[in-house]
Design a protein around this motif. Structure first.
Motif: not given
Length: 209
Positions: A55-84
């Motif tokens: 119920k704490d918005r500060s906790v949820l906001a931090s978790l959402a921000w960190d999840l976005g950073l992880l998705l950014l890393f995974v997205g770059q890592h996976s996209l640049m590894a595609t054959e195209t």
């Protein structure tokens, strides 16, 4: 050979960036939590229960921000590894294709480490409060942590590290025009790295590209 030698600074810069990022990730993942300590009970950063944390918005906001950073890393890592993308970067950057991939991955990991938001008010996942668990549980976790890092470093030794970081392609296939293998030797070992999860790819800053 002269044009090829002009590419050496770019390849070396990519290698130094990736190596420095790997060293900094060890500090980020292991040393910072070790020396940060635990928040004081009753303090402004004290841990909350699960219901209160959800119920704490500060906790949820931090978790959402960190999840976005992880998705950014995974997205770059996976996209640049595609054959195209590999074909396009190889056409545009030639022998520096691997160095470009390594540098972009290191930069993405730098963003994760620089802008990561700790969640000190988040709920406790587990906690040992009575003996002998207060002694043995942290010791066991520390031993497993050290073994995990040693396992990761041993996997990196299996790889052709110069090829993995993009240096071999430049020095042997451009500066010294030797035959370029159709399938780099390192690629045959990448399946082994995948068996040990994403931490291996993060640490090496290059992954299974």
């Amino acid at each position: 050979m002269a044009p090829a030698l002009l590419l050496v600074p770019a390849a070396l810069a990519s290698f130094l960036l990736a190596f420095g990022t790997g060293v900094e990730f060890v500090r980020f993942a292991s040393l910072r939590p070790l020396f940060a300590g635990s928040p004081e009970a009753g303090g402004p950063d004290a841990h909350q229960g699960w219901l209160a944390a959800l119920k704490d918005r500060s906790v949820l906001a931090s978790l959402a921000w960190d999840l976005g950073l992880l998705l950014l890393f995974v997205g770059q890592h996976s996209l640049m590894a595609t054959e195209t993308v590999k074909v396009w970067t190889s056409r545009c950057f030639g022998v520096l294709q691997r160095s470009l991939y390594v540098a972009c991955t290191a930069l993405a990991l730098q963003l994760v480490m620089r802008y990561w938001e700790p969640v000190p008010r988040g709920p406790v996942l587990w906690e040992a409060r009575t003996e002998p668990w207060t002694t043995w549980v942290p010791l066991l976790c520390f031993v497993l942590h050290v073994i995990s890092w040693l396992l990761i470093f041993s996997i990196l030794l299996v790889f052709d590290y110069a090829e993995l970081m993009g240096l071999k392609q430049l020095f042997l296939w451009e500066c010294l025009p030797l035959a370029c293998p159709q399938k780099p030797a390192t690629m045959s070992f990448l399946g082994l790295g995948k068996m040990f999860g994403p931490e291996t790819g993060i640490l090496s800053c290059v992954g299974a590209g």
